[in-house]
Design an enzyme around this catalytic site. Structure first.
Site, short mmCIF file in Angstrom:
data_model
loop_
_atom_site.label_atom_id
_atom_site.label_comp_id
_atom_site.label_asym_id
_atom_site.label_seq_id
_atom_site.Cartn_x
_atom_site.Cartn_y
_atom_site.Cartn_z
N LYS A 69 0.85 -1.20 0.00
CA LYS A 69 0.00 0.00 0.00
C LYS A 69 0.88 1.24 0.00
O LYS A 69 1.86 1.32 0.73
CB LYS A 69 -0.87 -0.01 1.27
CG LYS A 69 -1.85 1.16 1.36
CD LYS A 69 -3.20 0.79 0.80
CE LYS A 69 -4.10 1.98 0.56
NZ LYS A 69 -3.77 2.77 -0.65
N LYS A 93 4.81 2.62 8.52
CA LYS A 93 3.63 3.43 8.84
C LYS A 93 2.37 2.58 9.01
O LYS A 93 1.65 2.72 10.00
CB LYS A 93 3.42 4.44 7.70
CG LYS A 93 2.43 5.55 7.98
CD LYS A 93 2.19 6.42 6.73
CE LYS A 93 3.43 7.07 6.21
NZ LYS A 93 3.15 8.01 5.08
N LYS A 105 5.44 2.20 -2.84
CA LYS A 105 5.32 3.58 -3.32
C LYS A 105 5.56 3.59 -4.81
O LYS A 105 6.25 2.72 -5.34
CB LYS A 105 6.39 4.45 -2.64
CG LYS A 105 6.05 5.92 -2.68
CD LYS A 105 5.10 6.24 -1.57
CE LYS A 105 4.89 7.68 -1.28
NZ LYS A 105 4.26 7.84 0.04
N ASN A 220 -2.30 19.47 -0.31
CA ASN A 220 -3.44 18.89 0.41
C ASN A 220 -3.21 18.88 1.93
O ASN A 220 -4.03 19.40 2.70
CB ASN A 220 -3.69 17.47 -0.13
CG ASN A 220 -4.73 16.72 0.67
OD1 ASN A 220 -4.42 16.18 1.72
ND2 ASN A 220 -5.96 16.75 0.22
N SER A 362 -7.47 5.72 3.84
CA SER A 362 -7.39 4.87 2.65
C SER A 362 -7.86 3.45 2.99
O SER A 362 -8.51 2.79 2.18
CB SER A 362 -5.94 4.80 2.13
OG SER A 362 -5.67 5.88 1.28
N1 GLU Z 1 0.72 9.02 0.10
C1 GLU Z 1 0.17 8.89 1.41
C2 GLU Z 1 1.26 8.53 2.40
O1 GLU Z 1 2.41 8.76 2.16
C3 GLU Z 1 -1.04 7.97 1.47
C4 GLU Z 1 -0.80 6.56 1.06
C5 GLU Z 1 -2.08 5.74 1.00
O2 GLU Z 1 -3.14 6.24 1.31
O3 GLU Z 1 -1.95 4.57 0.60
O4 GLU Z 1 1.00 8.06 3.47
#
Ligand code: GLU
Length: 430
Positions: A69, A93, A105, A220, A362
């Protein structure tokens, strides 16, 4: 010694945790490299008729706890090493907030602000075509990141469904509300950070009206955070975007700035070209222009980096005046800067905790996409608060128990949870 890179900085943070957890060599080896690094050049036919190539990446770091994710960024500086580091941070995370995902990513090395809307759509769809076989609701589920919007997520979902002939709203998160998005996803990153900051300020018994905040980044996360803080009575003294920033000792009104940016900004493709520093026509009193570097060193109590990585280094860390740093950006602080902050007793709430609200909502979107349910704003807000504060409290317990920094504590918690899953899956001999 080789020059540090985003990924070597990540490894440095990991190493302190390895020592703390007394991991064996075999256990450590599971964290050293991502599972998979995918890269392809995307060929895009520009409106001019010329064909251009843009390097694109998807890095899948680890899926011990669930599907990979993480977001996709469109940025000229996105390269393999940066995307690798960001993928690894995602795995930590998702483990810190204890949601059933791994970490990944994506990135395309492009300046999307130079693309027309048609070009942007073509590029976004091409990204999915390039990596489709490695993506899916149970495999790897992308999301927005720097410069990628709900509209882009909508195009990507549609492209995936066309290619696979399936109905798959859960393949990607951060979609528009009208096309499988979740309520509260747009404000989630800032909202999560805000809940943590509020709890921290309560704990330290601080009066909001006396707290000055400087925010780097008006995308954002940054712009939404500025609004939440302003509404809660904090004084937002500085904001900035990629073109520069403004500072006023008495505070700036983020709501007015956002409106102004939208109203005056010519919209190029999908992006607004207005800038927060374009205040000459806005007639703000006592406002000073500052660069993005200067913003970090302004007199304030709370500093919120909400733009790009590696902006706080050994060079500027000694000059930073804030007592608290809340990382809404991913990877804004280098390990050398962290060491300086530890000595100076400046509290850094790390990215893997502070900005985890985004991926948490998410998760709600992914689960709504699979069940067909639709949550209310109140449900999203309450669940986000519960999850993010549970994570914050768990990290704080480790800080006090182990006498380590918030970053080390968050990594400790995340790595420990990943290890448990790896053991269950037989990746580690027990
Ligand atoms: N890009 C965001 C982050 O760095 C969200 C990633 C997501 O929702 O999967 O946490």
């Amino acid at each position: 010694m080789a020059k540090p890179t985003p990924y070597t900085r990540f490894q440095k943070n990991l190493k302190t945790v390895f020592a703390h957890l007394k991991l064996t060599k075999a256990e450590r080896s599971l964290f050293l490299e991502p599972h998979r690094i995918l890269k392809k050049d995307i060929r895009l036919k520009r409106d001019s008729g010329k064909e251009e190539k843009f390097p694109a990446f998807r890095v899948q770091y680890n899926n011990a706890r669930g599907p990979y994710k993480g977001g996709i960024r469109f940025h000229p500086q996105a390269d393999e090493d940066e995307v690798k580091a960001l993928a690894a941070l995602m795995a930590v995370k998702t483990a810190v907030v204890d949601i059933p995902f791994g970490g990944a990513k994506g990135g395309v090395q492009v300046d999307p602000k130079k693309l027309s809307k048609r070009e942007l759509q073509t590029l976004s769809r091409a990204y999915i075509r390039a990596f489709q076989e490695h993506i899916g609701p149970d495999i790897d589920c992308p999301a927005p990141d720097v410069n990628t919007t709900p509209t882009i997520m909508g195009w990507m979902r549609d492209e995936y469904e066309k290619l696979t002939g399936s109905y798959a709203p859960a393949v990607i998160t951060g979609k528009p509300l009208a096309y499988g998005g979740s309520r509260g996803r747009d404000t989630a990153t800032a909202r999560g950070g805000f809940f943590i900051l509020e709890e921290l300020m309560d704990f330290d018994a601080l009066d909001r009206s006396e707290l000055r905040v400087a925010i780097q980044g008006f995308g954002n996360a940054g712009a939404t955070m500025a609004r939440f803080l302003h509404e809660a009575g904090y004084t937002v003294v500085a904001v900035s975007d990629s073109q520069g920033g403004i500072y006023s000792e008495e505070g700036v009104d983020p709501v007015r700035i956002e409106k102004y940016k939208r109203k005056t900004g010519s919209v190029a493709g999908e992006y607004c070209e207005g800038s927060v520093c374009d205040t000459s026509k806005m007639k703000l009193d006592n406002v000073q222009h500052v660069s993005n570097e200067e913003l970090l060193e302004l007199p304030c109590d709370i500093l919120i980096p909400a733009a790009l990585d590696n902006v706080i280094t050994a060079k500027n860390a000694p000059k930073i005046k804030a007592r608290y740093i809340l990382e809404l950006a991913n990877g804004p602080t280098t390990p050398e800067a962290d060491a300086i902050f530890e000595k100076r007793a400046i509290r850094v709430i790390p990215d893997v905790l502070a900005n985890a609200g985004g991926v948490t909502v998410s998760y709600f979107e992914w689960s709504q996409g699979r069940s067909g349910e639709q949550w209310t704003d109140a449900q999203v807000d309450a669940e986000l608060k519960r999850i993010i504060l549970a994570a914050y409290r768990a990290v704080r317990r480790e800080v006090h128990r182990e006498k380590i920094s918030y970053r080390q504590a968050a990594f400790l918690l995340g790595v420990r949870r990943m290890l448990e899953a790896m053991r269950m899956r037989g990746w580690i001999d027990t």
